[in-house]
Design a protein around this motif. Structure first.
Motif, PDB file in Angstrom:
ATOM      1  N   GLY A 191       0.823  -1.209   0.000  1.00 11.93           N
ATOM      2  CA  GLY A 191       0.000   0.000   0.000  1.00 11.93           C
ATOM      3  C   GLY A 191       0.856   1.258   0.000  1.00 11.93           C
ATOM      4  N   GLU A 192       1.908   1.242   0.804  1.00 12.06           N
ATOM      5  CA  GLU A 192       2.812   2.388   0.851  1.00 12.06           C
ATOM      6  C   GLU A 192       3.571   2.537  -0.469  1.00 12.06           C
ATOM      7  OE1 GLU A 192       6.338   4.205   3.671  1.00 12.06           O
ATOM      8  OE2 GLU A 192       4.907   2.770   4.511  1.00 12.06           O
ATOM      9  N   VAL A 193       3.990   1.430  -1.028  1.00 10.36           N
ATOM     10  CA  VAL A 193       4.680   1.447  -2.324  1.00 10.36           C
ATOM     11  C   VAL A 193       3.772   2.063  -3.386  1.00 10.36           C
ATOM     12  CG1 VAL A 193       5.507  -0.063  -4.172  1.00 10.36           C
ATOM     13  CG2 VAL A 193       6.216  -0.495  -1.820  1.00 10.36           C
ATOM     14  N   ASP A 194       2.521   1.621  -3.423  1.00 11.36           N
ATOM     15  CA  ASP A 194       1.584   2.129  -4.420  1.00 11.36           C
ATOM     16  C   ASP A 194       1.282   3.612  -4.217  1.00 11.36           C
ATOM     17  OD1 ASP A 194       1.462  -0.330  -5.638  1.00 11.36           O
ATOM     18  OD2 ASP A 194      -0.466  -0.886  -4.755  1.00 11.36           O
ATOM     19  N   GLU A 195       1.250   4.038  -2.979  1.00  8.61           N
ATOM     20  CA  GLU A 195       0.971   5.440  -2.690  1.00  8.61           C
ATOM     21  C   GLU A 195       2.073   6.354  -3.216  1.00  8.61           C
ATOM     22  OE1 GLU A 195       0.668   8.003   1.335  1.00  8.61           O
ATOM     23  OE2 GLU A 195      -0.619   6.221   1.246  1.00  8.61           O
ATOM     24  N   LEU A 196       3.322   5.945  -3.060  1.00 10.84           N
ATOM     25  CA  LEU A 196       4.446   6.768  -3.506  1.00 10.84           C
ATOM     26  C   LEU A 196       4.665   6.707  -5.017  1.00 10.84           C
ATOM     27  CD1 LEU A 196       7.043   6.158  -0.678  1.00 10.84           C
ATOM     28  CD2 LEU A 196       5.709   8.216  -1.117  1.00 10.84           C
ATOM     29  N   ARG A 197       4.335   5.577  -5.631  1.00 10.99           N
ATOM     30  CA  ARG A 197       4.459   5.402  -7.078  1.00 10.99           C
ATOM     31  C   ARG A 197       5.837   5.780  -7.634  1.00 10.99           C
ATOM     32  NH1 ARG A 197       0.174   2.918  -8.228  1.00 10.99           N
ATOM     33  NH2 ARG A 197      -1.901   3.722  -7.956  1.00 10.99           N
ATOM     34  N   LEU A 198       6.873   5.346  -6.959  1.00 11.60           N
ATOM     35  CA  LEU A 198       8.221   5.554  -7.466  1.00 11.60           C
ATOM     36  C   LEU A 198       8.426   4.663  -8.693  1.00 11.60           C
ATOM     37  CD1 LEU A 198      10.173   5.690  -4.098  1.00 11.60           C
ATOM     38  CD2 LEU A 198       9.578   7.599  -5.593  1.00 11.60           C
ATOM     39  N   PRO A 199       9.385   4.985  -9.560  1.00 12.80           N
ATOM     40  CA  PRO A 199       9.548   4.217 -10.791  1.00 12.80           C
ATOM     41  C   PRO A 199       9.989   2.765 -10.581  1.00 12.80           C
ATOM     42  CG  PRO A 199      11.266   5.889 -10.592  1.00 12.80           C
ATOM     43  CD  PRO A 199      10.288   6.116  -9.486  1.00 12.80           C
ATOM     44  N   ALA A 200      10.548   2.464  -9.401  1.00 13.45           N
ATOM     45  CA  ALA A 200      11.014   1.089  -9.154  1.00 13.45           C
ATOM     46  C   ALA A 200      10.894   0.741  -7.681  1.00 13.45           C
ATOM     47  CB  ALA A 200      12.462   0.929  -9.602  1.00 13.45           C
ATOM     48  N   THR A 201      10.681  -0.541  -7.448  1.00 15.71           N
ATOM     49  CA  THR A 201      10.693  -1.086  -6.096  1.00 15.71           C
ATOM     50  C   THR A 201      11.674  -2.240  -6.068  1.00 15.71           C
ATOM     51  OG1 THR A 201       8.394  -0.474  -5.652  1.00 15.71           O
ATOM     52  CG2 THR A 201       9.318  -2.244  -4.310  1.00 15.71           C
ATOM     53  N   ALA A 202      12.556  -2.219  -5.075  1.00 15.36           N
ATOM     54  CA  ALA A 202      13.501  -3.309  -4.860  1.00 15.36           C
ATOM     55  C   ALA A 202      13.091  -4.021  -3.574  1.00 15.36           C
ATOM     56  CB  ALA A 202      14.925  -2.773  -4.729  1.00 15.36           C
ATOM     57  N   VAL A 203      12.899  -5.313  -3.662  1.00 14.74           N
ATOM     58  CA  VAL A 203      12.528  -6.102  -2.495  1.00 14.74           C
ATOM     59  C   VAL A 203      13.730  -6.974  -2.129  1.00 14.74           C
ATOM     60  CG1 VAL A 203      10.905  -7.753  -1.502  1.00 14.74           C
ATOM     61  CG2 VAL A 203      10.118  -6.116  -3.229  1.00 14.74           C
ATOM     62  N   ASP A 204      14.323  -6.657  -0.986  1.00 15.15           N
ATOM     63  CA  ASP A 204      15.508  -7.377  -0.516  1.00 15.15           C
ATOM     64  C   ASP A 204      15.058  -8.586   0.288  1.00 15.15           C
ATOM     65  OD1 ASP A 204      17.827  -8.308   0.634  1.00 15.15           O
ATOM     66  OD2 ASP A 204      18.441  -6.368   1.448  1.00 15.15           O
ATOM     67  N   LEU A 205      15.303  -9.756  -0.262  1.00 24.55           N
ATOM     68  CA  LEU A 205      14.912 -11.018   0.383  1.00 24.55           C
ATOM     69  C   LEU A 205      16.098 -11.758   0.977  1.00 24.55           C
ATOM     70  CD1 LEU A 205      12.499 -12.357  -2.401  1.00 24.55           C
ATOM     71  CD2 LEU A 205      11.870 -11.182  -0.285  1.00 24.55           C
ATOM     72  N   ASP A 244       1.111  -0.566 -13.733  1.00 22.05           N
ATOM     73  CA  ASP A 244       1.404   0.866 -13.630  1.00 22.05           C
ATOM     74  C   ASP A 244       2.681   1.272 -14.363  1.00 22.05           C
ATOM     75  OD1 ASP A 244      -0.836   1.169 -12.056  1.00 22.05           O
ATOM     76  OD2 ASP A 244       0.264   1.223 -10.166  1.00 22.05           O
ATOM     77  N   GLY A 245       3.362   0.328 -14.993  1.00 24.33           N
ATOM     78  CA  GLY A 245       4.584   0.629 -15.710  1.00 24.33           C
ATOM     79  C   GLY A 245       5.786   0.891 -14.810  1.00 24.33           C
ATOM     80  N   ARG A 246       5.760   0.304 -13.617  1.00 29.09           N
ATOM     81  CA  ARG A 246       6.867   0.469 -12.670  1.00 29.09           C
ATOM     82  C   ARG A 246       7.644  -0.834 -12.563  1.00 29.09           C
ATOM     83  NH1 ARG A 246       4.497   1.435  -7.387  1.00 29.09           N
ATOM     84  NH2 ARG A 246       2.626   0.459  -8.171  1.00 29.09           N
ATOM     85  N   ALA A 247       8.945  -0.717 -12.301  1.00 27.90           N
ATOM     86  CA  ALA A 247       9.799  -1.901 -12.153  1.00 27.90           C
ATOM     87  C   ALA A 247       9.627  -2.516 -10.768  1.00 27.90           C
ATOM     88  CB  ALA A 247      11.254  -1.514 -12.372  1.00 27.90           C
ATOM     89  N   PHE A 248       9.670  -3.830 -10.719  1.00 32.15           N
ATOM     90  CA  PHE A 248       9.587  -4.587  -9.468  1.00 32.15           C
ATOM     91  C   PHE A 248      10.695  -5.622  -9.507  1.00 32.15           C
ATOM     92  CE2 PHE A 248       7.879  -7.940  -6.691  1.00 32.15           C
ATOM     93  CZ  PHE A 248       7.510  -7.193  -5.592  1.00 32.15           C
ATOM     94  N   VAL A 249      11.689  -5.461  -8.638  1.00 31.21           N
ATOM     95  CA  VAL A 249      12.891  -6.286  -8.703  1.00 31.21           C
ATOM     96  C   VAL A 249      13.171  -6.908  -7.337  1.00 31.21           C
ATOM     97  CG1 VAL A 249      15.349  -6.303  -9.261  1.00 31.21           C
ATOM     98  CG2 VAL A 249      13.815  -4.712 -10.451  1.00 31.21           C
TER      99      VAL A 249
END
Length: 111
Positions: A29-43, A67-72
């Motif tokens: 929800g927070e990620v979607d609210e900010l709508r930055l061009p990319a999200t990096a999920v550190d696992l 939304d055309g955003r990167a998810f890595v």
């Protein structure tokens, strides 16, 4: 969770199962609210994960792509976590980077 150079970074640690479902949904929800061009999920610090994490990652990735955003996802993955992706045949459905810094560098290429 934090923003770094235009990339939203989500760090997940420890064991992830149904008890963490609400935390994952709050993060997305927070990620979607900010709508930055990319999200990096550190696992890299996840020691155990079940289908709760996998489902949350697939859902978040779908939302990003719409939304055309990167998810890595960043690696390395712990053995059990890597097995979850392998057994469910979902490893190839995600984009992986060696580190959060690599995602930042790819999102903000130097001219």
């Amino acid at each position: 969770m934090h923003e770094e150079a235009g990339v939203f970074v989500v760090t997940i640690r420890g064991e992830v199962d149904a008890d963490e479902r609400d935390l994952l949904q709050a993060a997305w929800g927070e990620v979607d609210e900010l709508r930055l061009p990319a999200t990096a999920v550190d696992l890299s610090a996840v020691t155990f994960a079940d289908s709760t994490l996998l489902g949350a990652l697939l859902e978040a990735q779908d939302r990003h792509h719409r939304d055309g955003r990167a998810f890595v996802l960043t690696s390395p993955l712990a053995g059990e976590v890597h097995s979850l992706f392998t057994v469910t045949n979902t490893l190839a459905h995600f984009t992986f980077a060696a580190s959060v810094q690599q995602v930042i560098d790819q999102t903000n290429p130097r001219a």
